[in-house]
Design a protein around this motif. Structure first.
Motif, PDB file in Angstrom:
ATOM      1  N   LYS A 148       0.843  -1.207   0.000  1.00  0.00           N
ATOM      2  CA  LYS A 148       0.000   0.000   0.000  1.00  0.00           C
ATOM      3  C   LYS A 148       0.874   1.251   0.000  1.00  0.00           C
ATOM      4  O   LYS A 148       0.671   2.151  -0.801  1.00  0.00           O
ATOM      5  N   SER A 149       1.873   1.269   0.860  1.00  0.00           N
ATOM      6  CA  SER A 149       2.729   2.457   0.949  1.00  0.00           C
ATOM      7  C   SER A 149       3.629   2.579  -0.279  1.00  0.00           C
ATOM      8  O   SER A 149       4.044   3.660  -0.650  1.00  0.00           O
ATOM      9  N   GLY A 150       3.945   1.440  -0.881  1.00  0.00           N
ATOM     10  CA  GLY A 150       4.815   1.453  -2.059  1.00  0.00           C
ATOM     11  C   GLY A 150       6.283   1.566  -1.726  1.00  0.00           C
ATOM     12  O   GLY A 150       7.125   1.696  -2.627  1.00  0.00           O
ATOM     13  N   GLY A 209      -3.770  -2.173   5.674  1.00  0.00           N
ATOM     14  CA  GLY A 209      -3.308  -3.474   5.181  1.00  0.00           C
ATOM     15  C   GLY A 209      -4.053  -4.649   5.785  1.00  0.00           C
ATOM     16  O   GLY A 209      -4.515  -5.549   5.084  1.00  0.00           O
ATOM     17  N   GLN A 429      -1.016   2.299  13.286  1.00  0.00           N
ATOM     18  CA  GLN A 429      -0.001   1.346  13.756  1.00  0.00           C
ATOM     19  C   GLN A 429       1.314   2.064  14.004  1.00  0.00           C
ATOM     20  O   GLN A 429       2.335   1.757  13.368  1.00  0.00           O
TER      21      GLN A 429
HETATM   22  O1  PA5 Z   1      -1.751  -3.803   8.471  1.00  0.00           O
HETATM   23  C1  PA5 Z   1      -0.884  -3.026   8.124  1.00  0.00           C
HETATM   24  O2  PA5 Z   1      -1.138  -1.841   7.831  1.00  0.00           O
HETATM   25  C2  PA5 Z   1       0.560  -3.471   8.007  1.00  0.00           C
HETATM   26  O3  PA5 Z   1       0.740  -4.755   8.465  1.00  0.00           O
HETATM   27  C3  PA5 Z   1       0.985  -3.423   6.541  1.00  0.00           C
HETATM   28  O4  PA5 Z   1       0.163  -4.247   5.775  1.00  0.00           O
HETATM   29  C4  PA5 Z   1       2.441  -3.870   6.370  1.00  0.00           C
HETATM   30  O5  PA5 Z   1       3.282  -3.102   7.186  1.00  0.00           O
HETATM   31  C5  PA5 Z   1       2.883  -3.739   4.922  1.00  0.00           C
HETATM   32  O6  PA5 Z   1       2.699  -2.418   4.487  1.00  0.00           O
HETATM   33  P1  PA5 Z   1       2.622  -2.061   2.948  1.00  0.00           P
HETATM   34  O7  PA5 Z   1       1.391  -2.690   2.380  1.00  0.00           O
HETATM   35  O8  PA5 Z   1       2.580  -0.576   2.899  1.00  0.00           O
HETATM   36  O9  PA5 Z   1       3.852  -2.618   2.314  1.00  0.00           O
END
Ligand code: PA5
Length: 462
Positions: A148-150, A209, A429
């Motif tokens: 999501k964050s990329g 996420g 988080q």
């Molecule tokens: O639930 C969450 O927000 C986290 O566990 C994310 O999924 C995890 O840190 C991975 O982040 P990202 O999808 O930005 O790579």
């Protein structure tokens, strides 16, 4: 419908010291729960509330695009490789383990109905990555990089390794082997995907996420291996409708949220064990552990008071962990709520042949493994009851797309309601971000120089 049986948390069954007066508690919290459910449903469409996951079951457009893409690439790849971590991987692992035939990757293409094998790389262990690269042919692999964050270091480093190798092996056409699931506009992966011309899917705004399994994050890998995502969406919608009921007596997510909250705050039971009696549901526990831990483990409440709250989730598997953890659960500290998940009807029936008459094992002959696993679930529950340990039982009629989706959605809503009861922000988080930032600093990311200096000082003092 899946069901929840909570009679073994009632003081009438396990006594006043460890049990709750359920009738009284439900009536005390009736209005609070009603308000929470109404409020969640009212806020869910508002920007910045992080409640868009409550609308995912109705997102027909995503289902359509995902199915269209899956149909387009059908037959072109032998493997799907998902790169992601945390919420970008755990839902995918849990659902594919539950819904694909067991040992999927070991089956022949015919046994898989021509569908590809699926691998999730959700860690950065160099031995594991090297091992995987020996198992799969990248030329015949579709990589779905999900972040999501990329910019998550684990996922993006995996992506860079795989992209580089693919480019070496396939030349320019490697682009067809990569599909990115990320934020619609922001983040480095979005930028890269646009530059490189990858097919992309979106992690919607206001979906964290750990609440993203019913977005393209989960749906794309599921559709690529032939899981019926429409059945899943029907399960989500069905459960969503049931959980809109504001009466705690008719809302299983609210019931289990309140039970866990009260067991923690009134009875000091702040451990929540998730124990499915089904190997196919084993990774639902991993998914639940993340959902519960990241959502409810918070330093401050919504008013800024330091609370350091959150029940600790624990994963277990029945019957396997009867031979490891149950001794502790029966006789150790009475500080847990144990969630059993039972399957009423398994897909297969396996008979135990009557081939020996020894007293110690002869009784098994002629029975089925199905009888044995459910008898073990019953006997463990009753043994826990003897020791006055609170348990709840969630029952799935069968393990299928509809009921697994119902279960996951119910647990998401349960988590959101529990967060409201604790009066915390369920959807941030900061503790995870803290560790992510330290990693960036240690690995020399620009902009993190000050943190790197402070961190190095702290580490040398340790
Ligand atoms: O639930 C969450 O927000 C986290 O566990 C994310 O999924 C995890 O840190 C991975 O982040 P990202 O999808 O930005 O790579």
């Amino acid at each position: 419908m899946i069901t929840l049986n909570y009679k073994n948390v009632d003081e009438k069954v396990i006594g006043k010291e460890h049990g709750l007066n359920i009738e009284k508690e439900f009536s005390t919290y009736k209005d609070i729960i009603e308000k929470i459910i109404k409020d969640l449903n009212q806020r869910k469409d508002k920007k910045g509330q992080w409640l868009q996951w409550m609308n995912l079951g109705y997102n027909e457009e995503t289902v359509w695009y995902v199915k269209e893409f899956a149909a387009m690439v059908k037959g072109q790849f032998d493997n799907i490789l998902v790169l992601g971590i945390g919420g970008s991987a755990l839902g995918g692992i849990a659902v594919t383990e539950a819904l694909l035939k067991p040992y999927w990757n070991l089956l022949t293409p015919e046994q898989r109905n021509g569908m590809p094998r699926i691998f999730f790389l959700d860690n950065i262990d160099p031995d594991q990555i090297s091992g995987l690269l020996e198992v799969i042919d990248l030329k015949r692999t579709l990589v779905n990089v999900i972040t999501k964050s990329g910019s998550t270091a684990e996922t993006m480093s995996q992506y860079m390794i795989i992209k580089d190798l693919m480019e070496q092996q396939l030349g320019d056409s490697y682009r067809k082997n990569i599909v990115a699931t990320t934020d619609q506009q922001t983040g480095i992966l979005r930028q890269l995907a646009n530059q490189e011309g990858y097919k992309t899917f979106v992690v919607p705004d206001d979906v964290g996420g750990r609440f993203s399994v019913f977005s393209a994050v989960g749906l794309l890998p599921f559709a690529l291996v032939g899981i019926d995502i429409e059945d899943m969406m029907n399960g989500v919608k069905d459960m969503d409708l049931a959980l809109k009921n504001t009466d705690i007596h008719n809302n299983i997510a609210a019931q289990n949220a309140l039970i866990h909250y009260l067991m923690d705050t009134k009875k000091g039971k702040n451990l929540s064990v998730m124990m499915p009696y089904s190997s196919r549901l084993k990774y639902i526990s991993d998914w639940y552990v993340q959902l519960w831990a990241e959502s409810l483990g918070k330093e401050e409440d919504s008013n800024g008071n330091k609370v350091n709250c959150g029940p600790t989730p624990i994963k277990a598997l029945g019957a396997t962990d009867q031979h490891s953890q149950i001794q502790l659960y029966n006789e150790g500290p009475n500080d847990k709520v144990i969630n059993f998940i039972r399957v009423a009807e398994f897909d297969k029936t396996v008979e135990i042949p009557h081939i020996f008459d020894y007293t110690g094992i002869g009784y098994l002959g002629g029975k089925t493994i199905n009888q044995l696993i459910n008898a073990e679930a019953d006997s463990t529950r009753v043994a826990l009851l003897d020791y006055k340990r609170p348990t709840v039982t969630i029952t799935l009629p069968r393990v299928n797309a509809f009921s697994v989706a119902q279960l996951l959605y119910m647990l998401e809503v349960q988590t959101a309601i529990a967060g409201e009861l604790y009066n915390i922000n369920t959807f941030n988080q900061p503790g995870v971000e803290q560790a992510k930032n330290y990693t960036y600093a240690l690995m020399g990311r620009a902009g993190y120089e000050e943190s790197a200096k402070a961190l190095t000082e702290k580490m040398t003092k340790q």
